[in-house]
Scaffold this motif. Structure first.
Motif, mmCIF file in Angstrom:
data_model
loop_
_atom_site.group_PDB
_atom_site.id
_atom_site.type_symbol
_atom_site.label_atom_id
_atom_site.label_comp_id
_atom_site.label_asym_id
_atom_site.label_seq_id
_atom_site.Cartn_x
_atom_site.Cartn_y
_atom_site.Cartn_z
ATOM 1 N N ASN A 1 17.079 -45.729 19.294
ATOM 2 C CA ASN A 1 17.223 -44.995 18.033
ATOM 3 C C ASN A 1 15.925 -45.051 17.234
ATOM 4 O OD1 ASN A 1 18.910 -43.323 16.513
ATOM 5 N ND2 ASN A 1 19.488 -44.982 15.136
ATOM 6 N N CYS A 2 14.832 -44.790 17.933
ATOM 7 C CA CYS A 2 13.497 -44.944 17.374
ATOM 8 C C CYS A 2 13.277 -44.048 16.153
ATOM 9 C CB CYS A 2 12.447 -44.628 18.440
ATOM 10 S SG CYS A 2 10.741 -44.776 17.857
ATOM 11 N N ALA A 3 12.703 -44.637 15.124
ATOM 12 C CA ALA A 3 12.325 -43.899 13.915
ATOM 13 C C ALA A 3 10.878 -44.224 13.584
ATOM 14 C CB ALA A 3 13.231 -44.276 12.749
ATOM 15 N N TYR A 4 10.159 -43.234 13.085
ATOM 16 C CA TYR A 4 8.769 -43.486 12.722
ATOM 17 C C TYR A 4 8.351 -42.655 11.514
ATOM 18 C CZ TYR A 4 7.616 -39.243 15.501
ATOM 19 O OH TYR A 4 7.539 -37.969 16.020
ATOM 20 N N ILE A 5 7.342 -43.165 10.817
ATOM 21 C CA ILE A 5 6.698 -42.413 9.740
ATOM 22 C C ILE A 5 5.590 -41.582 10.365
ATOM 23 C CG2 ILE A 5 5.332 -42.556 7.630
ATOM 24 C CD1 ILE A 5 6.696 -45.252 7.071
ATOM 25 N N CYS A 6 5.552 -40.307 10.032
ATOM 26 C CA CYS A 6 4.548 -39.392 10.571
ATOM 27 C C CYS A 6 3.694 -38.866 9.421
ATOM 28 C CB CYS A 6 5.233 -38.229 11.295
ATOM 29 S SG CYS A 6 4.093 -37.054 12.030
ATOM 30 N N LEU A 7 2.405 -39.132 9.496
ATOM 31 C CA LEU A 7 1.456 -38.642 8.496
ATOM 32 C C LEU A 7 0.534 -37.630 9.137
ATOM 33 C CD1 LEU A 7 -0.124 -38.710 5.773
ATOM 34 C CD2 LEU A 7 -1.388 -40.680 6.684
ATOM 35 N N ASN A 8 0.585 -36.386 8.668
ATOM 36 C CA ASN A 8 -0.306 -35.330 9.138
ATOM 37 C C ASN A 8 -1.261 -34.952 8.006
ATOM 38 O OD1 ASN A 8 0.791 -34.764 11.824
ATOM 39 N ND2 ASN A 8 2.603 -34.064 10.724
ATOM 40 N N VAL A 9 -2.532 -34.865 8.345
ATOM 41 C CA VAL A 9 -3.515 -34.549 7.298
ATOM 42 C C VAL A 9 -4.583 -33.618 7.849
ATOM 43 C CG1 VAL A 9 -4.753 -36.692 7.843
ATOM 44 C CG2 VAL A 9 -5.201 -35.531 5.684
ATOM 45 N N SER A 10 -4.933 -32.623 7.072
ATOM 46 C CA SER A 10 -5.986 -31.698 7.465
ATOM 47 C C SER A 10 -7.316 -32.443 7.563
ATOM 48 C CB SER A 10 -6.105 -30.574 6.436
ATOM 49 O OG SER A 10 -7.261 -29.793 6.666
ATOM 50 N N PRO A 11 -8.071 -32.255 8.656
ATOM 51 C CA PRO A 11 -9.364 -32.941 8.787
ATOM 52 C C PRO A 11 -10.298 -32.681 7.609
ATOM 53 C CG PRO A 11 -8.754 -31.936 10.873
ATOM 54 C CD PRO A 11 -7.757 -31.455 9.847
ATOM 55 N N SER A 12 -10.223 -31.476 7.045
ATOM 56 C CA SER A 12 -11.126 -31.111 5.944
ATOM 57 C C SER A 12 -10.844 -31.893 4.665
ATOM 58 C CB SER A 12 -11.023 -29.615 5.652
ATOM 59 O OG SER A 12 -9.709 -29.285 5.240
ATOM 60 N N PHE A 13 -9.673 -32.553 4.609
ATOM 61 C CA PHE A 13 -9.301 -33.294 3.406
ATOM 62 C C PHE A 13 -9.692 -34.770 3.493
ATOM 63 C CE2 PHE A 13 -6.092 -35.334 0.558
ATOM 64 C CZ PHE A 13 -6.535 -34.750 -0.620
ATOM 65 N N ILE A 14 -10.104 -35.217 4.680
ATOM 66 C CA ILE A 14 -10.407 -36.633 4.887
ATOM 67 C C ILE A 14 -11.587 -37.090 4.033
ATOM 68 C CG2 ILE A 14 -11.332 -38.272 6.575
ATOM 69 C CD1 ILE A 14 -8.417 -37.937 6.964
ATOM 70 N N LEU A 15 -12.672 -36.312 4.063
ATOM 71 C CA LEU A 15 -13.883 -36.675 3.323
ATOM 72 C C LEU A 15 -14.485 -35.438 2.678
ATOM 73 C CD1 LEU A 15 -15.623 -39.096 5.884
ATOM 74 C CD2 LEU A 15 -14.494 -39.756 3.753
ATOM 75 N N SER A 16 -15.426 -35.655 1.795
ATOM 76 C CA SER A 16 -16.102 -34.543 1.128
ATOM 77 C C SER A 16 -16.920 -33.740 2.144
ATOM 78 C CB SER A 16 -17.030 -35.065 0.035
ATOM 79 O OG SER A 16 -18.099 -35.805 0.601
ATOM 80 N N GLN A 17 -17.266 -32.531 1.767
ATOM 81 C CA GLN A 17 -18.035 -31.656 2.657
ATOM 82 C C GLN A 17 -19.372 -32.277 3.054
ATOM 83 O OE1 GLN A 17 -18.611 -27.752 1.032
ATOM 84 N NE2 GLN A 17 -19.764 -26.999 2.779
ATOM 85 N N GLU A 18 -19.966 -33.023 2.141
ATOM 86 C CA GLU A 18 -21.265 -33.635 2.416
ATOM 87 C C GLU A 18 -21.184 -34.698 3.504
ATOM 88 O OE1 GLU A 18 -21.327 -31.739 -1.496
ATOM 89 O OE2 GLU A 18 -19.952 -33.150 -0.517
ATOM 90 N N LEU A 19 -20.034 -35.387 3.609
ATOM 91 C CA LEU A 19 -19.867 -36.460 4.597
ATOM 92 C C LEU A 19 -19.131 -35.998 5.861
ATOM 93 C CD1 LEU A 19 -18.846 -39.368 2.185
ATOM 94 C CD2 LEU A 19 -21.080 -38.984 3.255
ATOM 95 N N TYR A 20 -18.548 -34.803 5.792
ATOM 96 C CA TYR A 20 -17.684 -34.329 6.878
ATOM 97 C C TYR A 20 -18.426 -34.245 8.220
ATOM 98 C CZ TYR A 20 -14.092 -31.504 9.188
ATOM 99 O OH TYR A 20 -13.128 -31.052 10.038
ATOM 100 N N ALA A 21 -19.616 -33.647 8.220
ATOM 101 C CA ALA A 21 -20.361 -33.443 9.464
ATOM 102 C C ALA A 21 -20.753 -34.754 10.123
ATOM 103 C CB ALA A 21 -21.608 -32.598 9.210
ATOM 104 N N THR A 22 -20.980 -35.773 9.316
ATOM 105 C CA THR A 22 -21.428 -37.061 9.852
ATOM 106 C C THR A 22 -20.280 -37.936 10.313
ATOM 107 O OG1 THR A 22 -23.342 -37.025 8.382
ATOM 108 C CG2 THR A 22 -22.743 -39.162 9.331
ATOM 109 N N TYR A 23 -19.170 -37.937 9.553
ATOM 110 C CA TYR A 23 -18.120 -38.914 9.802
ATOM 111 C C TYR A 23 -16.791 -38.344 10.306
ATOM 112 C CZ TYR A 23 -21.100 -42.352 7.514
ATOM 113 O OH TYR A 23 -22.134 -43.194 7.191
ATOM 114 N N VAL A 24 -16.633 -37.019 10.317
ATOM 115 C CA VAL A 24 -15.372 -36.442 10.788
ATOM 116 C C VAL A 24 -15.582 -35.574 12.020
ATOM 117 C CG1 VAL A 24 -13.366 -35.014 10.207
ATOM 118 C CG2 VAL A 24 -14.393 -36.511 8.466
ATOM 119 N N THR A 25 -16.489 -34.607 11.940
ATOM 120 C CA THR A 25 -16.715 -33.684 13.056
ATOM 121 C C THR A 25 -16.936 -34.389 14.401
ATOM 122 O OG1 THR A 25 -17.627 -32.000 11.575
ATOM 123 C CG2 THR A 25 -18.149 -31.789 13.910
#
Length: 302
Positions: free
Chosen positions: A92-116
């Motif tokens: 009877n497995c239950a889990y918390i699911c968190l979905n987040v847009s990659p563009s929301f993780i960090l600011s545009q200035e840091l996105y290319a370095t730390y997300v892409t």
């Protein structure tokens, strides 16, 4: 919020709206065997996904790899990766699911370095999150906090969520995972999605192995190897299972009988449809139809 009617489009892209707050994220609790399919079917989405199992045990499949995740453990699933989940040992497995847009993780200035670099890496379809590793525990604790923040909606909770997301990503980056970029792996993933797309467009028609292989620009044998690697089944078995998934919606329509549903989803024999349905769903199509009719008739109005 519990999502039961898990819907995907013909490309297997999830149709769930990943925005349960005034931010490009969604966080909800899921009990796997309460889904309309009895499991979470194969799908993908652009959002990054973080899983925290809060009860029982589940087996996740991500790009063809099986991962067992127990209570208190978790999983990171990268953007665009095919994945599904099944309950394990009737827990009877239950889990918390968190979905987040990659563009929301960090600011545009840091996105290319730390997300892409992370969402484009070909060797990072998933990461297991263990509470006995500090970086994993930090991520799992933050997922739980975000779930609580969304439920309570206290003053400035959106800012607190953003802080927790930044904390999650910092810990994922700091775990030291070595990223790789292999052109052939990108091509394989693209071809696999091409073949699945073709099946989802033509599932109601007569389908031959040659048709599926042609959609991926592969030979028959290569096509079979792709399906075995990514989905752990043959192409034609996948077609049968997909047809049965599509039949679940049609069987809930009062004006369609079992034979009509069988032919609409591509079976040319009612008896064969019943046999495959029973094997897949552990009940006959008629039993499922009656069960869903009773469920819908007792369902309160929204």
């Amino acid at each position: 919020m519990q999502i039961k009617d898990f819907m995907v489009d013909r490309n297997l892209k999830e149709l769930t709206e990943h925005r349960t707050v005034a931010l490009p994220i969604a966080c909800y609790e899921t009990i796997i065997n309460q889904n309309v399919h009895g499991y979470i079917p194969l799908h993908w989405h652009d959002e990054l996904q973080f899983i925290l199992v809060i009860k029982g045990q589940s087996i996740f499949q991500v790009n063809g790899e099986n991962i067992v995740v127990g209570e208190g453990e978790g999983l990171f699933i990268n953007s665009g990766c095919l994945h599904m989940a099944k309950d394990m040992n009737d827990s009877n497995c239950a889990y918390i699911c968190l979905n987040v847009s990659p563009s929301f993780i960090l600011s545009q200035e840091l996105y290319a370095t730390y997300v892409t670099p992370y969402i484009q890496a070909t060797n990072l379809s998933y990461l297991q999150l263990h509470p006995n590793e500090l970086w994993g525990k930090n991520i799992l604790d933050a997922v739980r906090k975000i779930n609580e923040l969304i439920r309570k909606k206290s003053l400035y909770y959106e800012l607190d969520i953003f802080i927790q997301l930044t904390f999650i990503w910092k810990n994922l980056v700091m775990n030291g995972f070595q990223l790789k970029y292999e052109r052939m792996e990108m091509l394989k993933s693209h071809r696999m999605k091409q073949m699945l797309d073709w099946i989802h467009t033509h599932y109601a028609d007569k389908i031959l192995l040659e048709d599926i292989a042609r959609a991926g620009q592969l030979s028959r044998s290569e096509c079979c190897r792709y399906f075995k690697k990514f989905l752990k089944k043959t192409p034609l078995n996948y077609v049968i299972e997909y047809r049965i998934q599509k039949s679940l919606i049609l069987l809930q329509k009062d004006h369609l009988n079992v034979t009509e549903v069988a032919y609409q989803v591509g079976f040319n024999s009612t008896s064969y449809f019943i046999d495959r349905f029973r094997k897949y769903m552990k009940m006959t199509p008629l039993s499922y139809k009656k069960r869903m009719s009773n469920f819908n008739s007792n369902r309160p109005f929204d």
